[in-house]
Design a protein around this motif. Structure first.
Motif, PDB file in Angstrom:
ATOM      1  N   ARG A 536      16.082  29.879  54.588  1.00 46.11           N
ATOM      2  CA  ARG A 536      15.797  29.367  55.402  1.00 46.11           C
ATOM      3  C   ARG A 536      15.635  29.385  56.690  1.00 46.11           C
ATOM      4  O   ARG A 536      14.356  30.142  57.271  1.00 46.11           O
ATOM      5  CB  ARG A 536      16.018  27.854  55.395  1.00 46.11           C
ATOM      6  N   TYR A 537      17.172  29.777  57.362  1.00 48.38           N
ATOM      7  CA  TYR A 537      16.802  30.242  58.930  1.00 48.38           C
ATOM      8  C   TYR A 537      17.091  31.419  58.977  1.00 48.38           C
ATOM      9  O   TYR A 537      17.341  32.026  59.713  1.00 48.38           O
ATOM     10  CB  TYR A 537      18.284  29.685  59.785  1.00 48.38           C
ATOM     11  N   GLU A 539      16.383  35.382  59.499  1.00 48.45           N
ATOM     12  CA  GLU A 539      14.539  36.405  60.544  1.00 48.45           C
ATOM     13  C   GLU A 539      15.476  38.005  59.836  1.00 48.45           C
ATOM     14  O   GLU A 539      13.701  38.630  59.292  1.00 48.45           O
ATOM     15  CB  GLU A 539      14.988  36.115  60.988  1.00 48.45           C
ATOM     16  N   TYR A 730      20.003  35.621  61.429  1.00 44.87           N
ATOM     17  CA  TYR A 730      19.660  34.274  61.863  1.00 44.87           C
ATOM     18  C   TYR A 730      18.826  34.091  63.348  1.00 44.87           C
ATOM     19  O   TYR A 730      19.282  34.250  64.032  1.00 44.87           O
ATOM     20  CB  TYR A 730      20.804  33.161  61.156  1.00 44.87           C
ATOM     21  N   GLY A 731      17.886  32.600  62.799  1.00 47.68           N
ATOM     22  CA  GLY A 731      16.990  32.106  64.505  1.00 47.68           C
ATOM     23  C   GLY A 731      16.952  31.000  63.140  1.00 47.68           C
ATOM     24  O   GLY A 731      17.705  30.269  63.326  1.00 47.68           O
ATOM     25  N   GLN A 732      15.348  30.597  64.061  1.00 45.29           N
ATOM     26  CA  GLN A 732      14.975  29.431  63.817  1.00 45.29           C
ATOM     27  C   GLN A 732      14.472  29.693  62.527  1.00 45.29           C
ATOM     28  O   GLN A 732      13.640  29.131  61.796  1.00 45.29           O
ATOM     29  CB  GLN A 732      13.641  29.442  64.423  1.00 45.29           C
ATOM     30  N   GLY A 733      14.092  30.645  61.894  1.00 48.89           N
ATOM     31  CA  GLY A 733      13.606  31.309  60.402  1.00 48.89           C
ATOM     32  C   GLY A 733      11.987  31.237  60.668  1.00 48.89           C
ATOM     33  O   GLY A 733      11.587  31.211  61.887  1.00 48.89           O
ATOM     34  N   GLY A 737      10.400  23.828  61.082  1.00 51.21           N
ATOM     35  CA  GLY A 737      11.854  23.938  60.693  1.00 51.21           C
ATOM     36  C   GLY A 737      11.840  22.154  60.611  1.00 51.21           C
ATOM     37  O   GLY A 737      12.975  21.730  60.421  1.00 51.21           O
TER      38      GLY A 737
END
Length: 753
Positions: A536-537, A539, A730-733, A737
């Motif tokens: 999900r998150y 990148e 990983y990050g905000q995806g 959100g």
């Protein structure tokens, strides 16, 4: 529109003993409305009438796209006849690629001509003075033109009929992209690896055409960067072979690792139809004698290339759209009903494609959408027997396993428009559904706007609230907000192999019978992604190959990946490279790759991207040499793989006896290993390595080739290599959100330009 032959010239070479025999022919053909057979006008070649050059955009062996161009010099005599064309004739072009140039080698006393290269004239003429006027034309293979070409219909946006679940072979993706140059030549694919001990070539490596889409704008991308990414990800260079005028895709994995460097290939025509299999013969040699290719002079330029300690590939997570015909292109057969390729009408449902609707949906590049004309009253039960739908077939795939508890999430998005003049009552709208049936006790729908329950015992029914709202997800229509973008992001649920396929349904338009009489709505830009909950998150994915970390790492990006998780990644990543399971025709990513010269171990885990990284790093892992100079010889083509014999200027070095005197005896008899190593003295005369041609310029009349050669280290053992998965970023995806559904009003479009 046909190309009609209009002009030609022929020439011999400086090495030819019989000057009455012509060895090469250049033909100019013009794109015209109808086929015409002209009396060919013969032009007069000037000095160096045809010089073919291959250029690399960067100074290393592995630069995926190698463009070629020809410099053509034509004499314009003082007493030129009326039929001799003025230079301006080649500038009077009403469209691109108006002049086709073909370069032939003449054999059998001129009765047979073999096509060696072809390209298109640029709108560029240079004038020179040399006893008489001559002008210089430039033709190119048109690969660079792909920087301005998008993957769609030539005159309007029409994405080919295509189901993502079926995929398309990498071989066909390359052919479809390169065909956009206009040169519909044959293709040679010299690429082979092993997946779980099985031979794989590019016709059996699969990916997605949707990788050519920008899912943020829903526009097709330009071809060149996609082609470059794909070639980089499979470790290949692309060029037009001037030995047989074929587009050739050559794997760096094959260079220097085959016996006598005879590289096997499969040949296909421009429609992707198999023609034959054969070998590329890359080996050649350069020496100072009278055979093979000879250095034209002794003073060659030798420079050193710095080593690269690592090679890294980074792949962004672009979610795969699993819906075919997301933009509702019209069925090419225009059958009614249905006329929507890849979408199925159930019951008495009535939906048609509409075109010329740019004003309504604001897409100047895509004038197609779906118009749903089925309507009914909204005060009765929801009609679940009439709808248009698409099934996402994930059954039998390695994505699903019986008894699996892996959790997956779904993102659905589409654009809708309710024409204000078609809204006839208050509270109008339509319903859509998204779910899959799972067996008890998990039985869960994908979408529940109230609770997003993971384990509700509802038997897989369509859920939306309760009472009169039960069983639908509604999209409301109003005069104030006719344009909407709808999106759903679900909570994770478990999928199992005995699930029925996932399906998306669009139901009828509903209106208030007390205040209205019917209606319709439009759909466009539909997208459905499935992702593993753990992604999900996510990148980026990263892969690497390392040798010596004290040297710099060459970092490259791509949108194609062989995957990290063999069971899920083909369904998650738009640019996933997969294989087809022969038992059920489903696609999957493999994680047990080997090269043809390696021992195959079914338990070995070798990621595709890591193997490719290792191949590329093989060229740069040590300090190596670059040769630049001129060679003299005929029948040479691009690229070659050279063994250099006595290539350097021997006058710059001391001879063996003097070297031994200076390096050993004069040093009190001490024999330092650095001076007396097995290769040291021989390096005065012999370059102990092989080299790949990176750039070249062929002057066919002079029989001279100017070359840049890079030392190839792939033909030696690769000690100390590490290669593998480089981890997640990983990050905000790339997904929303928060979970749930949203309806966003879109601004009314302006008139298209």
């Amino acid at each position: 529109m046909p190309y009609n032959d209009k002009y030609f010239f022929e020439f011999d070479t400086l090495k030819t003993a019989n000057k009455a025999t012509k060895y090469y022919r250049v033909v100019f053909s013009k794109l015209e409305d109808i086929a015409v057979t002209y009396d060919l006008v013969e032009l007069t070649p000037s000095n160096s009438p045809f010089v073919l050059s291959y250029k690399s955009p960067e100074d290393n062996a592995f630069s995926p796209i190698k463009t070629s161009s020809a410099e053509i010099n034509i004499l314009y005599p003082y007493d030129a006849g009326a039929n001799v064309p003025e230079p301006e004739i080649f500038l009077n072009n009403t469209q691109e690629a108006q002049w086709l140039v073909r370069f032939y080698e003449i054999t059998s006393n001129g009765t047979v001509s073999a096509l060696k290269w072809q390209g298109y004239l640029l709108n560029d003429v240079q004038y020179e003075w040399q006893d008489a006027y001559y002008y210089r034309l430039v033709a190119t293979d048109n690969l660079a033109v792909l920087k301005d070409v998008k993957f769609s219909d030539d005159t309007e946006f029409k994405f080919p009929a295509y189901l993502p679940s079926d995929g398309i072979s990498v071989k066909d993706i390359i052919i479809q992209m390169v065909n956009k140059t206009g040169s519909l030549l044959n293709y040679k694919f010299a690429w082979e690896m092993y997946a779980d001990s099985n031979s794989v070539r590019l016709d059996s490596l699969w990916s997605s055409l949707y990788t050519l889409m920008d899912w943020k704008t829903f526009q097709p991308k330009t071809i060149y960067p996609i082609l470059e990414d794909l070639l980089r990800s499979i470790g290949c260079i692309l060029y037009q072979d001037n030995n047989d005028a074929t587009w050739t895709v050559l794997s760096v994995n094959e260079i220097g690792t085959r016996t006598n460097n005879e590289v096997p290939y499969d040949m296909y025509n421009s429609n992707g139809v198999f023609i034959s299999s054969n070998n590329l013969f890359l080996n050649s040699s350069i020496n100072t004698g009278d055979t093979d290719l000879v250095w034209k002079d002794k003073n060659q330029i030798v420079s050193f290339l710095k080593p690269i300690g690592g090679y890294s590939l980074a792949i962004p997570y672009i979610p795969k759209n699993l819906l075919g015909n997301y933009s509702y292109q019209q069925d090419p057969f225009n059958t009614l009903p249905p006329d929507i390729t890849d979408w199925e009408e159930t019951g008495s449902f009535f939906a048609v494609t509409a075109n010329q609707i740019q004003n309504q949906l604001g897409q100047t590049f895509d004038d197609y959408a779906l118009v749903v004309n089925q309507s009914g009253v909204n005060n009765g039960s929801l009609d679940l027997s009439n709808y248009i739908s698409q099934t996402i077939n994930i059954q039998g795939s390695s994505l699903l396993n019986t008894g699996s508890t892996n959790q997956y999430m779904v993102y659905l998005e589409f654009k809708t428009y309710n024409r204000p003049n078609a809204i006839t009552s208050i509270g109008e709208g339509f319903n859509f559904r998204l779910a899959t049936q799972l067996d008890s006790p998990i039985g869960t729908c994908f979408y529940d706007t109230e609770e997003f329950a993971v384990n509700r015992d509802n038997g897989g029914q369509w859920i939306y609230g309760s009472g009169s709202a039960f069983g639908r997800t509604a999209v409301k229509a109003s005069y104030e907000s006719p344009y909407q973008r709808i999106s759903i992001f679900t909570k994770a649920i478990a999928l199992q192999d005995n699930s029925i396929p996932m399906r998306v349904d669009f139901l009828e338009y509903r209106y208030d019978p007390l205040t209205g009489y019917g209606g319709q709505y439009l759909l466009d830009e539909t997208k459905l992604n499935i992702t593993h909950a753990s992604y999900r998150y996510l990148e980026k994915l990263k892969f690497f190959a390392n040798l010596n970390k004290k040297f710099s790492t060459l970092n490259k990006d791509s949108i194609f990946t062989g995957g990290f998780n063999s069971s899920t990644d083909w369904y998650m990543f738009e640019g996933a490279l997969g294989l087809k399971n022969p038992l059920n025709d489903t696609l999957y990513c493999e994680d047990r790759w080997d090269r043809h010269f390696e021992a195959h171990n079914e338990s070995t885990e070798n990621y595709f991207d890591a193997i490719i990284s290792k191949n590329v790093l093989s060229f740069y892992r040590n300090i190596s040499r670059k040769f630049t100079g001129n060679i003299w010889g005929e029948q040479i083509s691009y690229p070659k793989y050279f063994e250099i014999q006595r290539a350097v200027n021997n006058n710059n070095f001391v001879d063996y006896a003097n070297a031994f005197e200076q390096r050993v005896l004069a040093d009190s008899g001490t024999c330092e290993s650095v001076y007396c190593g097995s290769n040291y003295l021989s390096e005065f005369y012999v370059v102990n390595s092989k080299f790949l041609m990176v750039e070249a310029s062929f002057d066919y009349q002079q029989s001279t080739t100017a070359v840049n050669l890079h030392e190839d280290l792939t033909n030696t053992i690769e000690p100390g290599f590490t290669a593998g998965f480089g981890g997640f970023q990983y990050g905000q995806g790339v997904f929303p959100g928060s979970l749930g559904a949203s309806t966003n009003s879109e601004q009314a479009p302006t008139e298209p330009s």
